[in-house]
Motif scaffolding. Structure first.
Motif, PDB file in Angstrom:
ATOM      1  N   ALA A  80       0.601  -1.549  -0.067  1.00 39.33           N
ATOM      2  CA  ALA A  80       0.116   0.124  -0.088  1.00 39.33           C
ATOM      3  C   ALA A  80       1.016   1.478   0.000  1.00 39.33           C
ATOM      4  O   ALA A  80       1.875   1.495   0.825  1.00 39.33           O
ATOM      5  CB  ALA A  80      -0.826   0.326   1.671  1.00 39.33           C
ATOM      6  N   VAL A  81       0.826   2.184  -0.731  1.00 40.68           N
ATOM      7  CA  VAL A  81       1.127   3.607  -0.113  1.00 40.68           C
ATOM      8  C   VAL A  81       0.102   4.379  -0.324  1.00 40.68           C
ATOM      9  O   VAL A  81      -0.789   4.683  -0.442  1.00 40.68           O
ATOM     10  CB  VAL A  81       1.441   4.168  -2.184  1.00 40.68           C
ATOM     11  N   ARG A  82       0.878   5.357   1.048  1.00 39.02           N
ATOM     12  CA  ARG A  82       0.110   6.644   1.447  1.00 39.02           C
ATOM     13  C   ARG A  82       1.123   7.847   1.842  1.00 39.02           C
ATOM     14  O   ARG A  82       2.205   7.892   1.576  1.00 39.02           O
ATOM     15  CB  ARG A  82       0.289   6.417   3.591  1.00 39.02           C
ATOM     16  N   GLY A  83       0.283   8.451   1.325  1.00 36.20           N
ATOM     17  CA  GLY A  83       0.272   9.784   0.730  1.00 36.20           C
ATOM     18  C   GLY A  83       0.572  10.529   1.947  1.00 36.20           C
ATOM     19  O   GLY A  83       0.733   9.583   2.916  1.00 36.20           O
ATOM     20  N   GLY A  84      -0.294  12.021   2.418  1.00 31.59           N
ATOM     21  CA  GLY A  84       0.482  12.950   3.011  1.00 31.59           C
ATOM     22  C   GLY A  84      -1.091  12.838   4.072  1.00 31.59           C
ATOM     23  O   GLY A  84      -1.029  13.932   5.452  1.00 31.59           O
ATOM     24  N   GLY A  85      -2.695  13.220   3.167  1.00 33.90           N
ATOM     25  CA  GLY A  85      -3.390  13.320   4.139  1.00 33.90           C
ATOM     26  C   GLY A  85      -4.146  12.077   4.723  1.00 33.90           C
ATOM     27  O   GLY A  85      -4.523  11.266   5.182  1.00 33.90           O
ATOM     28  N   HIS A  86      -6.127  12.638   4.103  1.00 35.40           N
ATOM     29  CA  HIS A  86      -6.833  11.873   5.274  1.00 35.40           C
ATOM     30  C   HIS A  86      -6.928  10.447   4.873  1.00 35.40           C
ATOM     31  O   HIS A  86      -7.318   9.458   5.261  1.00 35.40           O
ATOM     32  CB  HIS A  86      -8.078  12.345   3.684  1.00 35.40           C
ATOM     33  N   GLN A  87      -7.223  10.216   3.354  1.00 39.08           N
ATOM     34  CA  GLN A  87      -7.082   8.686   2.610  1.00 39.08           C
ATOM     35  C   GLN A  87      -8.115   7.736   3.964  1.00 39.08           C
ATOM     36  O   GLN A  87      -8.629   7.074   4.385  1.00 39.08           O
ATOM     37  CB  GLN A  87      -6.187   7.920   3.456  1.00 39.08           C
ATOM     38  N   VAL A  88      -9.656   8.365   3.098  1.00 41.01           N
ATOM     39  CA  VAL A  88     -11.289   8.337   2.826  1.00 41.01           C
ATOM     40  C   VAL A  88     -11.218   6.766   2.771  1.00 41.01           C
ATOM     41  O   VAL A  88     -12.427   5.885   2.528  1.00 41.01           O
ATOM     42  CB  VAL A  88     -11.741   9.221   2.678  1.00 41.01           C
ATOM     43  N   SER A  89     -10.728   5.892   1.318  1.00 44.83           N
ATOM     44  CA  SER A  89     -11.332   4.811   1.506  1.00 44.83           C
ATOM     45  C   SER A  89     -10.101   3.924   2.096  1.00 44.83           C
ATOM     46  O   SER A  89     -10.970   3.025   1.890  1.00 44.83           O
ATOM     47  CB  SER A  89     -11.339   4.965  -0.469  1.00 44.83           C
ATOM     48  N   GLY A  90      -9.081   3.697   2.299  1.00 44.37           N
ATOM     49  CA  GLY A  90      -8.613   3.527   3.583  1.00 44.37           C
ATOM     50  C   GLY A  90      -7.674   2.411   2.776  1.00 44.37           C
ATOM     51  O   GLY A  90      -6.830   0.937   3.140  1.00 44.37           O
ATOM     52  N   SER A  91      -6.836   2.798   1.435  1.00 41.63           N
ATOM     53  CA  SER A  91      -6.903   1.641   0.755  1.00 41.63           C
ATOM     54  C   SER A  91      -4.643   2.248   0.810  1.00 41.63           C
ATOM     55  O   SER A  91      -3.989   1.856   0.304  1.00 41.63           O
ATOM     56  CB  SER A  91      -6.810   2.432  -0.806  1.00 41.63           C
ATOM     57  N   ALA A  92      -4.833   2.998   1.887  1.00 40.90           N
ATOM     58  CA  ALA A  92      -3.373   3.660   1.835  1.00 40.90           C
ATOM     59  C   ALA A  92      -2.437   2.611   3.111  1.00 40.90           C
ATOM     60  O   ALA A  92      -1.478   2.546   3.801  1.00 40.90           O
ATOM     61  CB  ALA A  92      -3.425   4.626   2.762  1.00 40.90           C
ATOM     62  N   VAL A 437     -15.580   3.049   0.813  1.00 35.77           N
ATOM     63  CA  VAL A 437     -14.275   1.529   1.832  1.00 35.77           C
ATOM     64  C   VAL A 437     -14.592   0.567   1.365  1.00 35.77           C
ATOM     65  O   VAL A 437     -15.103  -0.181   1.268  1.00 35.77           O
ATOM     66  CB  VAL A 437     -14.709   1.989   3.223  1.00 35.77           C
ATOM     67  N   GLY A 438     -13.264   0.553   0.757  1.00 37.11           N
ATOM     68  CA  GLY A 438     -12.746  -1.555   0.819  1.00 37.11           C
ATOM     69  C   GLY A 438     -12.501  -1.483  -0.956  1.00 37.11           C
ATOM     70  O   GLY A 438     -12.346  -1.158  -1.301  1.00 37.11           O
ATOM     71  N   ALA A 439     -12.070  -3.147  -1.021  1.00 37.22           N
ATOM     72  CA  ALA A 439     -11.842  -3.495  -2.639  1.00 37.22           C
ATOM     73  C   ALA A 439     -12.933  -2.870  -3.229  1.00 37.22           C
ATOM     74  O   ALA A 439     -13.453  -2.315  -3.304  1.00 37.22           O
ATOM     75  CB  ALA A 439     -11.865  -4.910  -2.479  1.00 37.22           C
ATOM     76  N   ALA A 440     -11.760  -1.872  -4.326  1.00 36.95           N
ATOM     77  CA  ALA A 440     -12.521  -1.010  -5.493  1.00 36.95           C
ATOM     78  C   ALA A 440     -13.372  -2.083  -6.533  1.00 36.95           C
ATOM     79  O   ALA A 440     -13.025  -3.456  -6.567  1.00 36.95           O
ATOM     80  CB  ALA A 440     -11.532  -0.907  -6.577  1.00 36.95           C
ATOM     81  N   ASP A 441     -14.880  -1.116  -7.029  1.00 34.59           N
ATOM     82  CA  ASP A 441     -15.744  -2.128  -7.520  1.00 34.59           C
ATOM     83  C   ASP A 441     -15.208  -2.008  -9.055  1.00 34.59           C
ATOM     84  O   ASP A 441     -15.058  -1.248  -9.593  1.00 34.59           O
ATOM     85  CB  ASP A 441     -16.867  -1.727  -7.745  1.00 34.59           C
ATOM     86  N   PRO A 442     -14.540  -2.920  -9.711  1.00 35.33           N
ATOM     87  CA  PRO A 442     -14.401  -3.086 -11.142  1.00 35.33           C
ATOM     88  C   PRO A 442     -15.385  -2.487 -12.541  1.00 35.33           C
ATOM     89  O   PRO A 442     -14.772  -1.682 -12.624  1.00 35.33           O
ATOM     90  CB  PRO A 442     -14.291  -4.605 -11.630  1.00 35.33           C
ATOM     91  N   ALA A 443     -16.650  -2.731 -11.780  1.00 35.10           N
ATOM     92  CA  ALA A 443     -17.158  -1.904 -12.869  1.00 35.10           C
ATOM     93  C   ALA A 443     -17.769  -0.690 -12.625  1.00 35.10           C
ATOM     94  O   ALA A 443     -17.321   0.321 -13.468  1.00 35.10           O
ATOM     95  CB  ALA A 443     -18.722  -2.465 -12.993  1.00 35.10           C
ATOM     96  N   ALA A 444     -17.428  -0.310 -11.139  1.00 34.63           N
ATOM     97  CA  ALA A 444     -17.337   1.174 -10.904  1.00 34.63           C
ATOM     98  C   ALA A 444     -16.245   2.009 -11.686  1.00 34.63           C
ATOM     99  O   ALA A 444     -16.604   3.413 -12.117  1.00 34.63           O
ATOM    100  CB  ALA A 444     -17.323   1.546  -9.628  1.00 34.63           C
ATOM    101  N   VAL A 445     -14.860   1.499 -11.433  1.00 27.18           N
ATOM    102  CA  VAL A 445     -14.125   1.508 -12.201  1.00 27.18           C
ATOM    103  C   VAL A 445     -14.003   2.131 -13.353  1.00 27.18           C
ATOM    104  O   VAL A 445     -13.648   3.303 -14.051  1.00 27.18           O
ATOM    105  CB  VAL A 445     -12.153   1.190 -11.870  1.00 27.18           C
ATOM    106  N   ARG A 446     -14.380   1.195 -14.058  1.00 22.88           N
ATOM    107  CA  ARG A 446     -14.585   1.288 -16.234  1.00 22.88           C
ATOM    108  C   ARG A 446     -15.398   1.983 -16.228  1.00 22.88           C
ATOM    109  O   ARG A 446     -15.272   2.957 -16.892  1.00 22.88           O
ATOM    110  CB  ARG A 446     -14.966   0.117 -16.632  1.00 22.88           C
ATOM    111  N   ALA A 447     -16.752   2.383 -15.266  1.00 21.01           N
ATOM    112  CA  ALA A 447     -17.806   3.559 -15.724  1.00 21.01           C
ATOM    113  C   ALA A 447     -17.160   4.838 -15.291  1.00 21.01           C
ATOM    114  O   ALA A 447     -17.118   5.823 -16.003  1.00 21.01           O
ATOM    115  CB  ALA A 447     -18.896   3.165 -14.480  1.00 21.01           C
ATOM    116  N   ALA A 448     -15.870   5.085 -14.197  1.00 25.54           N
ATOM    117  CA  ALA A 448     -15.488   6.751 -14.222  1.00 25.54           C
ATOM    118  C   ALA A 448     -14.504   6.846 -15.507  1.00 25.54           C
ATOM    119  O   ALA A 448     -14.613   7.968 -15.511  1.00 25.54           O
ATOM    120  CB  ALA A 448     -15.162   6.596 -12.725  1.00 25.54           C
ATOM    121  N   TYR A 449     -13.829   5.932 -15.570  1.00 29.65           N
ATOM    122  CA  TYR A 449     -12.924   6.194 -16.808  1.00 29.65           C
ATOM    123  C   TYR A 449     -12.920   6.320 -18.182  1.00 29.65           C
ATOM    124  O   TYR A 449     -13.254   6.589 -18.956  1.00 29.65           O
ATOM    125  CB  TYR A 449     -11.362   5.036 -16.707  1.00 29.65           C
TER     126      TYR A 449
END
Length: 482
Positions: A80-92, A437-449
């Protein structure tokens, strides 16, 4: 011996010699679960996230990041990679794996000609504003100054300057990236341009960005802003008036509207504490004198119960929401589950619907936010950056927060239900910096891009074919691409 977790969730046994050799390469620290400072290092802003990494590497600079990535590759560790701030989703942060923590890497340097700023990957928005405002310069970031630039920018970066100067990714000039194999690359329009394109909205899928270079614009130190609170019973009329004004406003005005409950705390008039309200906030990205005149129509919407409009330092406006969304702010610990959806518009019927939903918010800390978009955001063709959704006029965000852990299931279920109910009003897609929060939804990722997803998957296969950087809104590598 000590155990970590692999990419495919197998235990990985490492020896004391392995760790000693790794630590010898670091200027920073590598912290194990039984060592001092571990609990503080693993915590993130969102109290809903309670994960226990097997190893936390607090990097001091580029060389530490390279060493950490190569160590992870050698031992096939979950990363996992953590930047500097909030991390709402928890992936950090992750259970059992390695966290590459950039929070010690916060340097910010404005170029001699003041045209750009170099920012390390662990810097916060406040770090950037503090240095750039010395020269009355800005770069578009976000709305809460304790946010880390890395996660914000790689996911797009929406803030108070979006309609005038675009998203953070629209102002990215170059990036220093540590790839999955531990190579250090520069990404720009002329160097590794495919990687550069992918970084402009593709999230943390393509490597660890250790330094960003952003374009600067002249603004400050003083700006004009408007922020007014109204009783929730007046929200249908006020929201409609706000919509009509912002849809014809100049690009210099970027505005949001909110349903919120005023905290019972000092700084707010006693008569409105704990009251549910509708409010808007807007900033003018130009001279303060011009801004006061341009914002006057918003300030004439009605008689507010609280008016925070005026003129003041740009940095103060950037920090206005910090007490409610920053660690150590208004709440000792806050739980968060944020999701978003783009809207086709804001017709009267939808305004009425949203007003009804606002009355059902399950916790007083919950927030419903409407981001007015358009302007510079919409003028960039959708294929020019990885950020895939630009034409929608509004983003609706359910920024659900709460302080009572017993409410967790109720609030998350309510939030998901609200987003689902908005789908008939949406062109599709969401802002992936507000993903839940939680594992990324592949369908939501495809829809976003949207149409950009296929190209991103091919670039992912080139720079991270084994999907080392998978704890994010993940784009699976298209390893069959030629």
């Amino acid at each position: 011996m000590f155990d970590l977790v692999s990419l495919d969730n197998r235990p990985v046994a490492l020896t004391g010699d392995d760790l000693a050799a790794f630590r010898a390469q670091l200027a920073g620290e590598a912290i194990l679960p039984d060592e001092p400072g571990y609990d503080a290092a693993r915590r993130v802003w969102n109290a809903l996230i309670d994960r226990r990494p097997g190893l936390i590497v607090q990097c001091q600079g580029l060389a530490d990041v390279v060493a950490a990535v190569r160590f992870a590759q050698e031992h096939e560790l979950l990363v996992a990679v953590r930047g500097g701030g909030h991390q709402v989703s928890g992936s950090a942060v992750c259970d059992g794996g390695m966290v590459i923590d950039l929070r010690r890497m916060r340097a910010v340097r404005v170029s001699p000609d003041r045209s750009s700023v170099h920012v390390q990957g662990g810097a916060t928005l406040a770090d950037i504003d503090r240095e750039t405002q010395v020269f009355d310069r800005v770069t578009p970031t976000g709305n809460v100054s304790k946010t880390g630039i890395g996660g914000l920018a790689l996911g797009g970066g929406m803030g108070n300057l979006r309609r005038k100067f675009g998203l953070s990714v629209d102002n990215l000039l170059s990036a220093e990236v540590v790839t999955a194999e531990g190579a250090v690359l520069t990404a720009s329009e002329t160097e590794n341009p495919d990687l550069f394109w992918a970084l402009k909205g593709g999230g943390g899928n393509f490597g660890v960005v250790t330094t960003f270079e952003f374009r600067l614009h002249a603004l400050g130190p003083e700006v004009a802003f408007a922020a007014q609170f109204f009783p929730v019973d007046e929200a249908p009329r006020v929201m409609a008036a706000w919509r009509d004004i912002v849809e014809s406003a100049p690009d210099e005005i970027s505005s949001l509207a909110f349903f919120w409950t005023v905290p019972d705390m000092e700084g707010f008039p006693p008569e409105i504490r704990s009251a549910r309200v509708f409010l808007y906030a807007a900033m003018y990205a130009g001279p303060a004198d011009e801004g006061e005149a341009a914002l006057a129509p918003l300030r004439s919407i009605g008689t507010p119960v609280l008016d925070l409009s005026g003129r003041g330092p740009y940095t103060a406006w950037q920090q206005a929401f910090d007490p409610f969304f920053a660690e150590g702010g208004a709440y000792e610990a806050i739980y968060a589950y944020w999701k978003s959806i783009y809207l086709n518009g804001l017709p009267d019927a939808l305004i009425a619907d949203l007003n009804g939903r606002a009355r059902s918010m399950p916790a007083p800390e919950c927030l419903i936010a409407l981001w007015h978009l358009g302007g510079a955001v919409a003028r960039v063709p959708e294929g020019d950056t990885a950020f895939g959704r630009r034409s929608a006029p509004y983003l609706l965000s359910f920024d659900s927060c709460w302080i009572d852990p017993a409410l967790s299931d109720r609030v998350t279920e309510w939030t998901r239900a609200q987003v689902e109910a908005m789908e008939p009003h949406s062109p599709g897609g969401s802002y992936l910096n507000f993903p839940g929060v939680g594992a990324a939804d592949p369908a939501a990722v495809r829809a976003a891009y949207g149409a950009n997803h296929a190209r991103l998957a091919r670039i992912k296969a080139r720079y991270d074919p084994d999907n080392l950087f998978r704890l994010n809104q993940n784009i699976a590598p298209d390893t069959g691409a030629t």
